[in-house]
Design an enzyme around this catalytic site. Structure first.
Site, PDB file in Angstrom:
ATOM      1  N   GLY A 110       0.869  -1.209   0.061  1.00  0.00           N
ATOM      2  CA  GLY A 110      -0.006   0.031   0.070  1.00  0.00           C
ATOM      3  C   GLY A 110       0.780   1.324   0.253  1.00  0.00           C
ATOM      4  N   CYS A 111       1.990   0.979   0.257  1.00  0.00           N
ATOM      5  CA  CYS A 111       2.851   2.403   0.368  1.00  0.00           C
ATOM      6  C   CYS A 111       3.780   2.293  -0.864  1.00  0.00           C
ATOM      7  CB  CYS A 111       3.786   2.212   1.625  1.00  0.00           C
ATOM      8  SG  CYS A 111       5.000   3.757   1.939  1.00  0.00           S
ATOM      9  N   GLY A 112       3.713   3.268  -1.919  1.00  0.00           N
ATOM     10  CA  GLY A 112       4.201   3.261  -3.072  1.00  0.00           C
ATOM     11  C   GLY A 112       5.559   4.005  -3.014  1.00  0.00           C
ATOM     12  N   CYS A 114       7.428   4.035  -0.288  1.00  0.00           N
ATOM     13  CA  CYS A 114       8.591   3.517   0.821  1.00  0.00           C
ATOM     14  C   CYS A 114       9.891   3.647   0.277  1.00  0.00           C
ATOM     15  CB  CYS A 114       8.171   2.455   1.311  1.00  0.00           C
ATOM     16  SG  CYS A 114       6.550   2.523   2.005  1.00  0.00           S
TER      17      CYS A 114
END
Length: 274
Positions: A110-112, A114
């Site tokens: 979900g964290c593009g 990071c």
């Protein structure tokens, strides 16, 4: 080693109406995938193990590692006990781009953003697409997410993956890709289009997810000026779409949608808004 299947069945106990029964559910696989350029790992992401060469090409283009698919001299997918590698060999003139866009993205899908190296990479300049893109109708945007449903076999089996599709006005959905990560699905689609010579500027990207900053960035880098999604955009994503000249439609669910930016591409837009 062979590549893992994108889905597999798992046993569960199903509880309903004060009763319990044994069921078998098909679930999506989630595998560590490393992007390796000229022998050096630049990113590791959790992804669905399907269409991985498309993934490698799309990621390379949307992250600015290459400007054109021809700058990837060769690619292959290698299986390891702990994950998969997409090995790509680049033309010599792209060597500097590897260090400039070095990432370590191991983490949740979900964290593009990071693991990027600096704030400049998070808010990088995007091309201006204001004068690009097709003319559209309200009906084409309204029906886009419904049209994408026919291109989601992994979702039909598992109910747990996102899809990104490319719709060309007058032709419908031309292709789509799926992944547990919404940004991975879009990278796979962009890579598939680049490898097949499909011009992203001639149609729209259709998403089964919310619109995050990275989804707008990837669309702009691919040259696609229209983004249609089933869920909402973030405020930052909307600001980027406005700046990049991208027509952004959200909450598109069959009978309507919300148009947030650049309505000039709509040929039948309604002038009087209540």
């Amino acid at each position: 080693m062979t590549l893992p299947d994108p889905t597999a069945r798992a046993k569960a106990s199903h509880y309903r109406n004060s009763s319990v029964s044994a069921v078998s559910r098909e679930l999506p696989e989630e595998t560590a995938v490393a992007m390796v350029y000229n022998g050096s790992t630049q990113a590791v992401m959790m992804a669905t193990p399907a269409d991985l060469e498309d993934f490698g090409y799309g990621f390379s283009l949307t992250e600015g590692i290459v400007d054109h698919p021809d700058q990837i001299a060769s690619s292959e997918v290698i299986a390891h006990p702990k994950g998969l590698e997409v090995q790509m060999w680049l033309a010599e003139d792209r060597a500097e781009a590897i260090s400039a866009r070095r990432r370590a993205m191991a983490g949740p899908v979900g964290c593009g953003l990071c693991g990027i190296d600096s704030l400049d990479q998070a808010v990088r300049d995007l091309p201006d697409l204001s004068n690009l893109g097709p003319g559209l109708t309200v009906a084409e945007i309204s029906g886009a997410t419904d049209a994408l449903r026919a291109w989601q076999p992994l979702h039909d089996r598992s109910r747990a993956v996102h899809a990104a599709g490319f719709l060309m006005p007058g032709h419908g959905i031309l292709m789509a890709r799926e992944d547990v990560g919404r940004h991975n699905a879009l990278d796979k689609l962009i890579g598939a289009m680049a490898r097949q010579g499909v011009d992203a500027g001639q149609g729209m990207f259709v998403l089964t997810s919310r619109v995050s900053v990275e989804m707008v960035q990837k669309s702009a880098m691919a040259g696609c000026a229209v983004l249609v999604a089933v869920s909402a955009p973030t405020l930052h994503a909307l600001r980027l779409a406005e700046q990049a000249g991208i027509t952004l439609a959200a909450f598109a669910r069959g009978d309507g949608f919300d148009l947030f930016s650049h309505p000039h591409r709509l040929s039948d837009r309604i002038s009087d808004v209540a």
